[in-house]
Scaffold this active site. Structure first.
Site, PDB file in Angstrom:
ATOM      1  N   TRP A   1       0.833  -1.211   0.000  1.00  0.00           N
ATOM      2  CA  TRP A   1       0.000   0.000   0.000  1.00  0.00           C
ATOM      3  C   TRP A   1       0.864   1.256   0.000  1.00  0.00           C
ATOM      4  O   TRP A   1       0.517   2.266  -0.616  1.00  0.00           O
ATOM      5  CB  TRP A   1      -0.919  -0.022   1.235  1.00  0.00           C
ATOM      6  CG  TRP A   1      -1.772   1.209   1.362  1.00  0.00           C
ATOM      7  CD1 TRP A   1      -3.003   1.415   0.835  1.00  0.00           C
ATOM      8  CD2 TRP A   1      -1.446   2.421   2.075  1.00  0.00           C
ATOM      9  NE1 TRP A   1      -3.468   2.658   1.169  1.00  0.00           N
ATOM     10  CE2 TRP A   1      -2.540   3.294   1.922  1.00  0.00           C
ATOM     11  CE3 TRP A   1      -0.350   2.834   2.826  1.00  0.00           C
ATOM     12  CZ2 TRP A   1      -2.567   4.555   2.495  1.00  0.00           C
ATOM     13  CZ3 TRP A   1      -0.370   4.099   3.384  1.00  0.00           C
ATOM     14  CH2 TRP A   1      -1.467   4.943   3.212  1.00  0.00           C
ATOM     15  N   HIS A   2       2.022   1.169   0.693  1.00  0.00           N
ATOM     16  CA  HIS A   2       2.872   2.360   0.789  1.00  0.00           C
ATOM     17  C   HIS A   2       3.517   2.722  -0.540  1.00  0.00           C
ATOM     18  O   HIS A   2       3.907   3.868  -0.739  1.00  0.00           O
ATOM     19  CB  HIS A   2       3.960   2.151   1.847  1.00  0.00           C
ATOM     20  CG  HIS A   2       3.417   2.192   3.231  1.00  0.00           C
ATOM     21  ND1 HIS A   2       2.983   1.073   3.881  1.00  0.00           N
ATOM     22  CD2 HIS A   2       3.198   3.230   4.076  1.00  0.00           C
ATOM     23  CE1 HIS A   2       2.535   1.411   5.076  1.00  0.00           C
ATOM     24  NE2 HIS A   2       2.648   2.721   5.223  1.00  0.00           N
ATOM     25  N   GLY A   3       3.659   1.750  -1.423  1.00  0.00           N
ATOM     26  CA  GLY A   3       4.237   2.098  -2.707  1.00  0.00           C
ATOM     27  C   GLY A   3       4.796   0.898  -3.421  1.00  0.00           C
ATOM     28  O   GLY A   3       4.887  -0.206  -2.860  1.00  0.00           O
TER      29      GLY A   3
ATOM     30  N   TYR B   1       4.017  11.114   4.333  1.00  0.00           N
ATOM     31  CA  TYR B   1       2.921  10.294   3.812  1.00  0.00           C
ATOM     32  C   TYR B   1       2.206  10.931   2.627  1.00  0.00           C
ATOM     33  O   TYR B   1       1.308  10.311   2.069  1.00  0.00           O
ATOM     34  CB  TYR B   1       1.951   9.908   4.941  1.00  0.00           C
ATOM     35  CG  TYR B   1       2.266   8.531   5.477  1.00  0.00           C
ATOM     36  CD1 TYR B   1       3.433   8.312   6.198  1.00  0.00           C
ATOM     37  CD2 TYR B   1       1.457   7.429   5.217  1.00  0.00           C
ATOM     38  CE1 TYR B   1       3.767   7.055   6.670  1.00  0.00           C
ATOM     39  CE2 TYR B   1       1.787   6.163   5.681  1.00  0.00           C
ATOM     40  CZ  TYR B   1       2.934   5.986   6.400  1.00  0.00           C
ATOM     41  OH  TYR B   1       3.274   4.728   6.843  1.00  0.00           O
TER      42      TYR B   1
ATOM     43  N   PHE C   1       2.492   8.771  -0.440  1.00  0.00           N
ATOM     44  CA  PHE C   1       1.801   7.482  -0.544  1.00  0.00           C
ATOM     45  C   PHE C   1       0.369   7.685  -1.014  1.00  0.00           C
ATOM     46  O   PHE C   1      -0.424   6.827  -1.014  1.00  0.00           O
ATOM     47  CB  PHE C   1       1.827   6.745   0.795  1.00  0.00           C
ATOM     48  CG  PHE C   1       3.237   6.584   1.320  1.00  0.00           C
ATOM     49  CD1 PHE C   1       4.231   6.102   0.485  1.00  0.00           C
ATOM     50  CD2 PHE C   1       3.571   6.938   2.605  1.00  0.00           C
ATOM     51  CE1 PHE C   1       5.538   5.968   0.949  1.00  0.00           C
ATOM     52  CE2 PHE C   1       4.862   6.796   3.076  1.00  0.00           C
ATOM     53  CZ  PHE C   1       5.843   6.312   2.248  1.00  0.00           C
TER      54      PHE C   1
END
Lengths: 454, 313
Positions: free
Chosen positions: A311-313, A451, A454
């Site tokens: 999800w973060h990248g 963030y 993201f």
């Protein structure tokens, strides 16, 4: 801007008017970042608005409509966030078995907040599908739920069932609530400007050239990145929650002092709460959670941590971050069944923090190879040496003060919520003036919130 | 709502009041500072330069040309006005202030390289500007750069935020504790120590230090004014440590520009870019600056070469 919207907002008598103003402010705020992506957020919102209504009122094809919604949202997310990553890996895979493929990567800009608002729109449609929430006909309040500016770009990821009822009911102006919001914004600013940005100075140096650091310098850099990412992200959440309070809207708490957690499950209950609740409710539990045997539970845990990393990248470092936590989670499950004695707080906290630091080292490193190299550089006898990089005395002192305040205030919504609450105004305001002075003195060249990427 | 607005005003009023008072007091304190970054500007503005020869330039002037050595050689009062990070934008402001507030110098030694007329939008050593935001010329020069934000210009004390060295200097100067360093003489401040090479090549090969054509008119204005006032001038291209001269990739482009202007204004150029001293490690502190010994040697060479051009010195 915030102050102008605040003044106008409370001059409006009707809830619908207030919602229109907030929606316009939200869209303006989003366009300020990059107006080109207004179409994208509108598309995501419109698709789920109509599909949710169709799901609610149709008797058949509900599942198909849900899949359509998921396809659109995950398709947008996948295209903008993961396209180049998967193409590169795909080409690499084929090249490794002898096929020569040309990589067609696109120069894509990641639309700000896409990971947050797509998760909100998806949760809305899923909740309607499950019959847990009624689809709304009022497009304005629904679109405001998707695009509400305080939490649009970096969360918390809100549920329609928490926000929409608030947007549909009359909000009243309360002095206590406004003071609380402003106090939380001030605390968020303090955390961001004083703690996170000053950590970044050291962290950036260490991760830019790990080789020029000794063991204690590397460890300090790794530890300070953990502090930085926590403080940076929770600071944004504080500012978002505080700003929402100014409009009489209550957002969910997103962090509960996770760096004091005693074990990995507790850490994940206290870290980025809104995302982990999302994964729990829409991935872990539907997959069976812990109800379908141990092996299945372990698989489900793996999936959740794999996805939370991804999800973060689109980078293996984020996946490694998720997997470190999955492993630590397994260890915790085994240890809690095997050993019946209670581990002292300091030891369990130290172990948990160490795992978290290892995970975030992968997270911050340019590549898995860099993280592994940094770990291999660690040499126990050098631990007590003077670190190659150190914060200044004033910055170090404020770091310590910050953690004392966090520890004392850890049972509250945010650390200073009830600081000097019973005292008179002069004492309370003196404390706020002190925070403002420290922000002024230790202000560093500003870095974007971590963030946002993201 | 009224209560909220009243509370916000009551909370902010002391901050705003104190900020205005501190802003005034801080600027006043720095006017008395002996720190080289403020002292040079203060001397220029307060008419304390009193020199026949002045040196213009950046840190390659401040750290490399020792007025004491020059004064001993040519017996003319000499003042080094070079300050870190200065390009033609601030040098023009300084020139205008110098001629407005001080007796006319006889000679200007302009230590110039590609940084002097570069398009870099970040002002290195921005602290030197802090006390002078009440001056239109300083503010308009500062606005060329992206270093300052609108709030720095219009809100009190904001420009001091996070500038801890400047704040410490404010306190020192305010308490009368700011003293001239023994490493400092009429703007010159020397460096000791060893060569530090990291990162130097990146800076010197950077596109942001190519000649910015939008700054050329400003450069010409200074030259026109110098000509009009009948002040002698000489361009000095400073030495760089020999291992780094090749990484200075826009040097030829810069030299073409400088030669053209020098010919147009009849200003001699003394070029030390590849002078033998660039090969002597012991004279350098870092790739772009000589050390105290290097400054002595370099100043002697420059003074002798100037004396060949202008025998009256």
């Amino acid at each position: 801007m915030l102050f102008i919207v605040f003044l106008l907002y409370w001059q409006l008598k009707k809830t619908a008017q207030q919602n229109i103003l907030l929606l316009l402010a939200s869209l303006f705020f989003y366009a300020w970042w990059d107006w080109r992506f207004l179409g994208l957020i509108t598309l995501s919102a419109v698709v789920d608005y109509f599909l949710a209504l169709r799901i609610q009122f149709s008797t058949k094809n509900k599942k198909l409509l849900l899949y359509l919604s998921l396809m659109v949202n995950l398709g947008l997310l996948g295209f903008f966030k993961y396209y180049n990553f998967f193409i590169a890996e795909f080409v690499h895979l084929f090249q490794s078995v002898g096929f020569d493929l040309n990589q067609q990567s696109l120069s894509l800009i990641l639309p700000v907040g896409i990971s947050f608002y797509t998760f909100q729109t998806m949760s809305y449609t899923i909740d309607v599908y499950k019959g847990e929430f009624e689809a709304r006909k009022d497009f304005i309040s629904y679109f405001l739920y998707v695009s509400f500016f305080p939490q649009l770009v970096a969360g918390p990821i809100e549920r329609a069932s928490d926000i929409l009822p608030q947007l549909e009911s009359k909000r009243s102006l309360e002095v206590g609530q406004i003071s609380n919001g402003l106090r939380q914004i001030l605390w968020g600013l303090f955390k961001k400007v004083v703690i996170a940005d000053n950590c970044a100075r050291i962290v950036d140096q260490v991760f830019a050239s790990p080789h020029s650091n000794n063991t204690s310098g590397l460890l300090l850099g790794m530890l300070l990145f953990t502090v930085q990412i926590y403080v940076d992200f929770s600071a944004y959440s504080d500012i978002a929650i505080g700003s929402a309070r100014l409009f009489g809207i209550h957002l969910k708490k997103n962090f509960a002092f996770p760096l004091f957690a005693q074990n990995i499950p507790a850490f994940w209950r206290q870290w980025h709460i809104s995302l982990m609740n999302w994964f729990r409710d829409y991935i872990y539990i539907p997959l069976g959670g812990s109800r379908k045997g141990k092996l299945r539970q372990w698989f489900n845990i793996f999936i959740v941590f794999f996805l939370s990393g991804l999800w973060h990248g689109a980078n293996w470092t984020f996946i490694a971050f998720g997997l470190v936590h999955a492993l630590a989670y397994y260890l915790y499950l085994i240890a809690s069944k095997t050993f019946k004695f209670k581990v002292p707080y300091v030891l369990s906290w130290f172990w948990t923090l160490s795992v978290v630091v290892v995970g975030f080292t992968f997270f911050r490193a340019n590549s898995i190879a860099q993280a592994v190299e940094m770990f291999s550089q660690l040499n126990i006898p050098e631990v007590l040496e003077r670190p190659t990089v150190l914060p200044t005395i004033s910055v170090g002192a404020v770091f310590i003060l910050f953690f004392i305040i966090e520890f004392i205030g850890r049972q509250y919504e945010y650390a200073i919520e009830l600081f000097f609450a019973g005292q008179n105004k002069i004492v309370r305001w003196s404390f706020y003036y002190l925070l403002i002075f420290i922000i002024f003195y230790l202000y560093n060249s500003p870095n974007q919130f971590l963030y946002f990427q993201f | 709502m009224r209560v909220i607005i009243r509370n916000i005003i009551l909370f902010l009023a002391p901050i705003i009041l104190v900020a205005y008072l501190l802003d005034y007091a801080s600027s006043r304190a720095l006017y008395k500072s002996q720190n080289v970054y403020y002292k040079v500007w203060n001397d220029v503005q307060q008419g304390n330069v009193n020199a026949d020869v002045v040196i213009y330039g950046s840190s390659r002037a401040r750290k490399q040309f020792n007025p004491k050595v020059a004064e001993d050689m040519w017996q003319h009062p000499t003042y080094n006005l070079g300050l870190d990070g200065q390009t033609i934008i601030l040098q023009k402001v300084m020139h205008d202030q110098l001629v407005a507030n001080n007796p006319k110098p006889k000679l200007i030694v302009f230590i110039i390289d590609q940084f002097s007329i570069a398009q870099d939008k970040q002002l290195f050593n921005a602290d030197q500007m802090l006390p002078y935001f009440n001056r239109k010329d300083m503010v308009s020069a500062a606005k060329y750069y992206e270093t300052f934000h609108w709030a720095d210009y219009y809100l009190p004390m904001v420009r001091f935020a996070g500038r801890r060295e400047a704040i410490r200097e404010v306190i020192k100067a305010g308490l009368g504790q700011s003293q001239l360093s023994d490493k400092q003489y009429k703007g010159f401040t020397f460096n000791t120590g060893r060569i530090i090479v990291q990162g130097a090549d990146n800076v010197m090969g950077n596109d942001s230090i190519r000649v910015d054509s939008s700054l050329i008119p400003m450069f010409k204005e200074v030259l026109d004014d110098v000509k009009e006032r009948n002040i002698k001038m000489v361009f000095v291209v400073p030495p760089l440590h020999h291992e780094h001269t090749n990484s200075y990739i826009y040097h030829d482009e810069f030299m073409q520009f400088l030669t053209r202007e020098a010919l147009a204004y009849n200003i001699p150029i003394l070029n030390y870019h590849e002078h033998p001293i660039t090969a002597v490690d012991s004279l350098f502190r870092d790739p772009q600056h000589v050390n105290i010994k290097g400054a002595e040697v370099f100043t002697e060479i420059v003074v002798k070469d100037i004396q060949k051009i202008y025998p009256e010195f």
